[in-house]
Design an enzyme around this catalytic site. Structure first.
Site, PDB file in Angstrom:
ATOM      1  N   GLU A 262       0.850  -1.194   0.000  1.00  0.00           N
ATOM      2  CA  GLU A 262       0.000   0.000   0.000  1.00  0.00           C
ATOM      3  C   GLU A 262       0.883   1.240   0.000  1.00  0.00           C
ATOM      4  O   GLU A 262       1.866   1.302   0.743  1.00  0.00           O
ATOM      5  CB  GLU A 262      -0.888   0.084   1.253  1.00  0.00           C
ATOM      6  CG  GLU A 262      -2.016  -0.896   1.357  1.00  0.00           C
ATOM      7  CD  GLU A 262      -2.839  -0.654   2.630  1.00  0.00           C
ATOM      8  OE1 GLU A 262      -2.709   0.445   3.229  1.00  0.00           O
ATOM      9  OE2 GLU A 262      -3.598  -1.546   3.015  1.00  0.00           O
TER      10      GLU A 262
ATOM     11  N   GLU B 167      -8.973   9.307   5.650  1.00  0.00           N
ATOM     12  CA  GLU B 167      -9.244   7.890   5.411  1.00  0.00           C
ATOM     13  C   GLU B 167     -10.262   7.670   4.297  1.00  0.00           C
ATOM     14  O   GLU B 167     -10.255   6.640   3.640  1.00  0.00           O
ATOM     15  CB  GLU B 167      -9.745   7.219   6.699  1.00  0.00           C
ATOM     16  CG  GLU B 167      -8.678   6.990   7.754  1.00  0.00           C
ATOM     17  CD  GLU B 167      -7.673   5.926   7.355  1.00  0.00           C
ATOM     18  OE1 GLU B 167      -8.015   5.051   6.533  1.00  0.00           O
ATOM     19  OE2 GLU B 167      -6.536   5.975   7.854  1.00  0.00           O
TER      20      GLU B 167
ATOM     21  N   LYS C 193     -15.510   4.543   5.522  1.00  0.00           N
ATOM     22  CA  LYS C 193     -14.340   4.243   6.354  1.00  0.00           C
ATOM     23  C   LYS C 193     -14.352   5.130   7.598  1.00  0.00           C
ATOM     24  O   LYS C 193     -14.582   6.340   7.513  1.00  0.00           O
ATOM     25  CB  LYS C 193     -13.040   4.467   5.577  1.00  0.00           C
ATOM     26  CG  LYS C 193     -12.791   3.436   4.489  1.00  0.00           C
ATOM     27  CD  LYS C 193     -11.351   3.461   3.994  1.00  0.00           C
ATOM     28  CE  LYS C 193     -10.430   2.782   4.984  1.00  0.00           C
ATOM     29  NZ  LYS C 193      -9.065   2.618   4.435  1.00  0.00           N
TER      30      LYS C 193
ATOM     31  N   GLU D   6     -13.623   5.966  -0.243  1.00  0.00           N
ATOM     32  CA  GLU D   6     -14.522   5.041   0.456  1.00  0.00           C
ATOM     33  C   GLU D   6     -15.259   5.799   1.559  1.00  0.00           C
ATOM     34  O   GLU D   6     -14.694   6.098   2.606  1.00  0.00           O
ATOM     35  CB  GLU D   6     -13.734   3.863   1.022  1.00  0.00           C
ATOM     36  CG  GLU D   6     -13.028   3.045  -0.047  1.00  0.00           C
ATOM     37  CD  GLU D   6     -12.106   1.987   0.540  1.00  0.00           C
ATOM     38  OE1 GLU D   6     -12.610   0.981   1.087  1.00  0.00           O
ATOM     39  OE2 GLU D   6     -10.871   2.175   0.463  1.00  0.00           O
TER      40      GLU D   6
END
Length: 391
Positions: free
Chosen positions: A265, A328, A322, A319
């Site tokens: 990542e 985030e 999250k 997203e």
């Protein structure tokens, strides 16, 4: 003297059907789905193919996703979530059933090339989870062995930077004492089965933690003075390579000099809270554009110049569900409707409406098909010409 026809045919065959065990190229992407507004998996596949992204990681083994990837040619790594580790660690039968249901059932049409057993387990506050990681990984590997899948599917785990201490300069890096006992046994196992060391590396998080003392350009692959490691006499002009070489240094000190490092990542948030320094669209675009360019060069790091850097960008989409700070929910290269979050050279959708999104996805999928078909026709024509000349 013309090449023999059988050699030409072999070369053509090799070009069309690459090694099944390879990370195709150097660039991949993480497809997280903690959201309630993302495109359907089938449309995501079209988006990935249109942008020639050949490597994908997911954090589970969702059957709808795996079915959507069937026949796509995209290589995918599935995840065994942390919530399953304790159960899998105590039962080979459970591990075998999990592999049968979530991996074997989709092969070979869905090109599942790896299973990530847990994510950032070492260094967590859950002692039982850390103890379960190695036996869970062993049971998953044994299940793959029983099913004759070890030559096709890799077993690994992904670590966070918390497993290290003294990571500056890179040559000083070691595994921290808290995780070292678990880490050595895990490394011995993965070394035995031939798996790389996967690390989640985020220059963004390093910069955010100390923006007054870290050069932003150094974290973004932009022009800067860089740092010098006096022990190795190596110069670093970007933080990601320094983080990778820090991992190599720690592995070497632990006795695993030959183990490869892959970044599982890395990314940069395009939006954040007031206290999240650097979380802007401008910085996110710079990081991800330069990351993609850097990986395309297929170069190694200063300490491992002959080993191409390979990385999975985080993440495919923003997203919205999250938890945690604003950052985030804003790591995506694409917005939830499939349009680009910022321009790094990828094609997105032109409209946020459901109908237009579907049409746009079909369109870019069609364009990708024509490009692939044109390449195949060109290769076939070249083969015909070579065969004619050699006869």
């Amino acid at each position: 003297m013309g090449s023999p026809p059988f050699i030409i045919c072999f070369l053509l065959f090799s070009a069309c059907f690459p090694n099944a065990h390879a990370f195709s190229g150097t660039y991949g992407i993480n497809y997280g789905r903690i959201a309630d507004n993302l495109p359907k998996p089938g449309n995501v596949v079209l988006l990935l193919k249109a942008n020639k992204i050949k490597n994908v990681r997911i954090y589970d083994a969702d059957h709808e996703v795996l079915k959507a990837f069937r026949g796509s040619g995209i290589e995918i790594k599935v995840g065994l979530g942390n919530e399953y580790l304790k159960d899998i660690s105590v039962s080979e039968d459970r591990a075998t059933n999990w592999v049968k249901e979530n991996v074997q059932a989709f092969l070979p049409k869905t090109r599942i090339r790896g299973i990530t057993v847990g994510n950032e387990v070492l260094g967590s506050s859950d002692q039982g989870l850390m103890e379960a990681l190695l036996p869970a990984a062993k049971n998953i590997h044994n299940a793959l062995s029983k099913l004759s899948l070890t030559e096709t599917v890799e077993v690994s785990t992904a670590h966070s930077q918390i497993v290290f201490s003294n990571s500056f300069p890179p040559s000083a890096c070691t595994f921290n004492e808290t995780t070292l006992g678990y880490m050595k046994a895990i490394l011995q196992f993965f070394d035995k089965v031939g798996s790389p060391f996967y690390i989640n590396a985020y220059p963004f998080l390093a910069y955010m933690s100390d923006p007054d003392h870290i050069d932003l350009n150094y974290t973004l692959f932009e022009k800067n003075a860089g740092i010098y490691d006096a022990k190795t006499q190596l110069h670093y002009d970007n933080m990601l390579e320094a983080q990778i070489d820090a991992a190599y240094a720690a592995l070497e000190k632990a006795g695993f000099k030959k183990m490869a490092v892959i970044v599982s990542e890395t990314g940069w948030a395009s939006k954040g809270d007031e206290n999240e320094a650097g979380a802007t669209v401008v910085n996110a675009r710079a990081y991800n554009y330069n990351l993609r360019k850097r990986l395309a060069s297929r170069k190694g790091t200063p300490y491992r110049p002959k080993i191409s850097v390979k990385a999975y960008a985080f993440a495919l989409f923003n997203e919205n569900l999250k938890p945690g700070p604003t950052s985030e929910r804003n790591f995506g290269l694409f917005k939830a409707d499939g349009s680009i979050a910022y321009d790094i050279g990828f094609d997105g959708l032109e409209s946020s409406s459901a109908v237009a999104s579907l049409l746009s996805l079909k369109d870019i999928g069609l364009k990708s098909w024509f490009r692939s078909s044109y390449s195949l026709v060109s290769m076939t024509s070249a083969l015909f010409l070579l065969l004619t000349l050699s006869s």
